[in-house]
Design an enzyme around this catalytic site. Structure first.
Site, PDB file in Angstrom:
ATOM      1  N   SER A   1       0.830  -1.195   0.000  1.00 37.81           N
ATOM      2  CA  SER A   1       0.000   0.000   0.000  1.00 37.81           C
ATOM      3  C   SER A   1       0.875   1.260   0.000  1.00 37.81           C
ATOM      4  O   SER A   1       1.681   1.456  -0.904  1.00 37.81           O
ATOM      5  CB  SER A   1      -0.964  -0.051   1.190  1.00 37.81           C
ATOM      6  OG  SER A   1      -1.973   0.917   1.083  1.00 37.81           O
TER       7      SER A   1
ATOM      8  N   ASP B   1     -10.027  -4.583  -4.367  1.00 33.34           N
ATOM      9  CA  ASP B   1      -9.400  -3.651  -3.413  1.00 33.34           C
ATOM     10  C   ASP B   1     -10.234  -2.367  -3.327  1.00 33.34           C
ATOM     11  O   ASP B   1     -10.363  -1.645  -4.312  1.00 33.34           O
ATOM     12  CB  ASP B   1      -7.970  -3.326  -3.876  1.00 33.34           C
ATOM     13  CG  ASP B   1      -7.148  -2.601  -2.812  1.00 33.34           C
ATOM     14  OD1 ASP B   1      -7.744  -1.835  -2.028  1.00 33.34           O
ATOM     15  OD2 ASP B   1      -5.921  -2.800  -2.775  1.00 33.34           O
TER      16      ASP B   1
ATOM     17  N   HIS C   1      -8.000  -5.339   0.086  1.00 38.52           N
ATOM     18  CA  HIS C   1      -6.718  -4.651   0.327  1.00 38.52           C
ATOM     19  C   HIS C   1      -5.937  -5.507   1.316  1.00 38.52           C
ATOM     20  O   HIS C   1      -6.010  -5.302   2.525  1.00 38.52           O
ATOM     21  CB  HIS C   1      -7.001  -3.254   0.879  1.00 38.52           C
ATOM     22  CG  HIS C   1      -5.816  -2.332   0.859  1.00 38.52           C
ATOM     23  ND1 HIS C   1      -5.164  -1.995  -0.316  1.00 38.52           N
ATOM     24  CD2 HIS C   1      -5.174  -1.660   1.852  1.00 38.52           C
ATOM     25  CE1 HIS C   1      -4.175  -1.153  -0.030  1.00 38.52           C
ATOM     26  NE2 HIS C   1      -4.167  -0.947   1.266  1.00 38.52           N
TER      27      HIS C   1
END
Length: 220
Positions: free
Chosen positions: A116, A170, A201
């Site tokens: 991320s 996601d 995610h």
């Protein structure tokens, strides 16, 4: 001073290092448990370095302070980016790479990995790094300050392999944002090994398996 880190060596005298950057609000402990799942016993000795990002207020979380590589003003691709924060974190990564050099691991045997927000910094720092790296691992992420990359990227890492994993569901870093970033890199001639998984995610077992295979080819 380098950032504080959690470290794990698979054996004495590491020949390779993997610098792994966590996501927003997590810390260096977040991905440490992945080591036994990921590492093949046949690989040369590795040092995993999991740094803790600095604590800072994060706009999208109502200005609450948490570990973050940079501020996030909005998740929309067109939201203003915290360029100063991103560049400061690129500098922190350069400091960590320099420390690996001092400990006997040269740049070409260092992988930069991140999830991320951490992946965004791994891409930004890795592609701008003046010396060749072993590879970049980008998980559930995107390319920030993309407009400056063409001018700032380093020729040394023009051919550095990139592993990219992204969840098709996601809700945080939308798949489209990932594919747009991949396309930007490929248009600049970067080799992106792109993988998608039916997940949100997160990181999944299949992804770890694919990453083990990819790393194994580069550690053989």
């Amino acid at each position: 001073m380098p950032l504080p880190t959690v470290e794990h060596q698979t054996a004495a005298h590491p020949r390779y290092s993997i610098l792994w950057l966590h996501g927003l609000g997590a810390d260096g402990n977040d991905f440490a448990p992945i080591v036994p799942e990921l590492v093949d016993p046949s690989w040369p000795p590795l040092r995993f370095v999991f740094p803790h990002a600095p604590v800072r207020p994060v706009t999208i979380n109502n200005g609450m302070s948490m570990r973050a590589w940079y501020d996030i003003i909005g998740f929309d691709a067109h939201a203003r980016q915290d360029e100063a924060g991103i560049r400061a974190s690129i500098g922190e990564v350069q400091t960590l790479i320099a420390r690996e050099h001092e400990r006997g691991v040269p740049s070409e045997r260092i992988f930069l990995a991140g999830f991320s927000q951490g992946g965004a910094i791994a891409l930004s720092a890795g592609l701008r790094h003046a010396e060749k790296l072993a590879g970049i691992i980008a998980l559930s992420t995107y390319l920030p300050i993309a407009a400056t990359l063409a001018a700032e990227r380093s020729a040394a890492n023009a051919a550095t392999p990139i592993f990219w994993g992204h969840g098709t569901a996601d809700p945080v870093v939308l798949l489209q944002r990932g594919t747009d970033s991949r396309d930007t890199l490929q248009a600049l001639g970067h080799a992106v090994d792109w993988h998608t998984y039916p997940m949100a995610h997160a990181v999944c077992a299949e992804e770890i398996g694919d990453l083990r295979h990819w790393l194994g080819q580069r550690l053989a």
